[in-house]
Scaffold this motif. Sequence first.
Motif, PDB file in Angstrom:
ATOM      1  N   VAL A 283       0.865  -1.180   0.000  1.00  0.00           N
ATOM      2  CA  VAL A 283       0.000   0.000   0.000  1.00  0.00           C
ATOM      3  C   VAL A 283       0.901   1.229   0.000  1.00  0.00           C
ATOM      4  CG1 VAL A 283      -1.883  -1.178   1.193  1.00  0.00           C
ATOM      5  CG2 VAL A 283      -0.119  -0.018   2.530  1.00  0.00           C
ATOM      6  N   PRO A 284       0.380   2.393  -0.434  1.00  0.00           N
ATOM      7  CA  PRO A 284       1.233   3.585  -0.544  1.00  0.00           C
ATOM      8  C   PRO A 284       1.992   3.931   0.729  1.00  0.00           C
ATOM      9  CG  PRO A 284      -0.855   3.957  -1.658  1.00  0.00           C
ATOM     10  CD  PRO A 284      -0.976   2.621  -0.979  1.00  0.00           C
ATOM     11  N   ALA A 285       1.370   3.759   1.887  1.00  0.00           N
ATOM     12  CA  ALA A 285       2.025   4.124   3.145  1.00  0.00           C
ATOM     13  C   ALA A 285       3.281   3.318   3.394  1.00  0.00           C
ATOM     14  CB  ALA A 285       1.050   3.940   4.309  1.00  0.00           C
ATOM     15  N   ASN A 286       3.350   2.116   2.820  1.00  0.00           N
ATOM     16  CA  ASN A 286       4.501   1.250   3.058  1.00  0.00           C
ATOM     17  C   ASN A 286       5.612   1.421   2.027  1.00  0.00           C
ATOM     18  OD1 ASN A 286       3.651   0.070   5.435  1.00  0.00           O
ATOM     19  ND2 ASN A 286       2.581  -1.609   4.420  1.00  0.00           N
ATOM     20  N   GLU A 287       5.400   2.292   1.046  1.00  0.00           N
ATOM     21  CA  GLU A 287       6.434   2.491   0.042  1.00  0.00           C
ATOM     22  C   GLU A 287       7.701   3.095   0.648  1.00  0.00           C
ATOM     23  OE1 GLU A 287       6.578   1.525  -2.983  1.00  0.00           O
ATOM     24  OE2 GLU A 287       4.527   0.808  -3.258  1.00  0.00           O
ATOM     25  N   TYR A 288       7.581   3.719   1.826  1.00  0.00           N
ATOM     26  CA  TYR A 288       8.756   4.287   2.476  1.00  0.00           C
ATOM     27  C   TYR A 288       8.895   3.794   3.919  1.00  0.00           C
ATOM     28  CZ  TYR A 288       4.932   7.336   3.785  1.00  0.00           C
ATOM     29  OH  TYR A 288       3.707   7.796   4.204  1.00  0.00           O
ATOM     30  N   ALA A 289       8.128   2.762   4.277  1.00  0.00           N
ATOM     31  CA  ALA A 289       8.237   2.170   5.619  1.00  0.00           C
ATOM     32  C   ALA A 289       9.307   1.086   5.602  1.00  0.00           C
ATOM     33  CB  ALA A 289       6.897   1.580   6.043  1.00  0.00           C
ATOM     34  N   LEU A 290       9.958   0.915   6.722  1.00  0.00           N
ATOM     35  CA  LEU A 290      11.022  -0.070   6.819  1.00  0.00           C
ATOM     36  C   LEU A 290      10.716  -1.032   7.957  1.00  0.00           C
ATOM     37  CD1 LEU A 290      14.722   0.672   6.215  1.00  0.00           C
ATOM     38  CD2 LEU A 290      14.082  -0.960   7.974  1.00  0.00           C
ATOM     39  N   ALA A 291      10.841  -2.320   7.704  1.00  0.00           N
ATOM     40  CA  ALA A 291      10.580  -3.335   8.721  1.00  0.00           C
ATOM     41  C   ALA A 291      11.794  -3.421   9.647  1.00  0.00           C
ATOM     42  CB  ALA A 291      10.302  -4.687   8.061  1.00  0.00           C
ATOM     43  N   THR A 292      11.725  -2.720  10.752  1.00  0.00           N
ATOM     44  CA  THR A 292      12.895  -2.586  11.622  1.00  0.00           C
ATOM     45  C   THR A 292      13.320  -3.901  12.265  1.00  0.00           C
ATOM     46  OG1 THR A 292      11.444  -1.966  13.464  1.00  0.00           O
ATOM     47  CG2 THR A 292      12.342  -0.192  12.117  1.00  0.00           C
ATOM     48  N   LYS A 293      12.424  -4.873  12.307  1.00  0.00           N
ATOM     49  CA  LYS A 293      12.766  -6.147  12.929  1.00  0.00           C
ATOM     50  C   LYS A 293      13.919  -6.855  12.223  1.00  0.00           C
ATOM     51  CE  LYS A 293       8.561  -7.806  12.575  1.00  0.00           C
ATOM     52  NZ  LYS A 293       7.879  -6.677  11.908  1.00  0.00           N
ATOM     53  N   VAL A 294      14.215  -6.464  10.980  1.00  0.00           N
ATOM     54  CA  VAL A 294      15.305  -7.128  10.270  1.00  0.00           C
ATOM     55  C   VAL A 294      16.645  -6.889  10.962  1.00  0.00           C
ATOM     56  CG1 VAL A 294      14.057  -6.965   8.081  1.00  0.00           C
ATOM     57  CG2 VAL A 294      15.776  -5.233   8.652  1.00  0.00           C
TER      58      VAL A 294
END
Length: 382
Positions: A283-294
């Motif tokens: 979704v658009p909101a996740n285009e710049y979100a980062l999964a910090t758990k990595v």
Amino acid sequence: MIATRIYAPEVSAASGILRIWAEEFRDRGFEVTILTARPPTGAVIDDPPGIEVRRAPVKRDRQQYVRGYLSYMSFDIPLAFRLLFSRRADLYVVEPPPTTVAVVRVIGALRRTPYVVRAADYWTEAAELVTRSRLVLGILRRLEAWGLNGAATLFAAHQPLIDRFRVAGITTPAIPIGFGADTKDFHYDGQDAPHDPVFVYAGTHSEWHGAGIFVDAMPAVLERFPGARLVYYGNGEERDGMLARAHELGIEASVAFHGPIPPAALSPILSSATASVASLTPVPANEYALATKVYSSLAAGCPVIFAGVGPTMEFLNDAGHPHAGVAVAYDVEATAAAMVAAATQPLASDGRAELAEWSAGQYSLRAIATRVVDESLAIIPG
């Protein structure tokens, strides 16, 4: 003074990050006060010395999260009075949601105290997954922009998020600080990968995470590896749906759900897992979100399988380490293929130790905290 609805011992990325920031301010000679919420029932409080933590009651949802407008109000309204009648601070550090940032802007103006924001997300776009109300989204957009535009500095996750803020009319100076792991908690202790594959999802499973894709991928994994397991640690409103989906697929014996656990307890679980899994819905909101758990996974010597969109894909593809993991599109078949590949060639203990050492040298929350305090020193009056 740090204002945050979520703080240690509550298990979340923000809790660990803000604890390290508080310790860095303390170590530079500041008196540090945390204004936060009372933790979930059963949480063991172990605050570090030299930091005053003031906790107040708050409304939590059935997953024991401070989430939703009523919960936010139960924190934000008392916060206004807590800030107003506390000893004057040199600087406020605030963790969103936007309502909390707005409260801090009002009180900061009244008390002539600057504030900075740990800006990990653009909340307005994330809210589009929860509501379609133009009225609600319009109010949230204006409130978020107003709160962020009043800050002295935004400590943003990365440059793509800053770019999105600029498009939204948020002009506050912003610094991309990146993410990392607390290597005091997350490290490799010599564990080997299990005989039967184990995939671990650690963190919130909400609408925008889309963690159910791994449940859908498991039948294909079980065809090749009948003893494989998928284990979730954390909570979120998608849990019931994922449980129902596992039953529908007939794989409930291979999928387990557990509540949040402390980082020190999670680290050995990651160290011995075949791979950790993470996801973000396209979704658009996740285009710049980062999964910090990595970052926590890599610090524990555990390769990552990511399904989704955004900078996490670029991070894993360009990590510069052959065993950091793999990023695939948000697609069940591609996700299952990545899980099967990881199970077919699990990383040996020497490779895990080397991966953890590399990660610790590249991505440390302590180094980020040092930069945050350095930048904050220029903001504090006098």
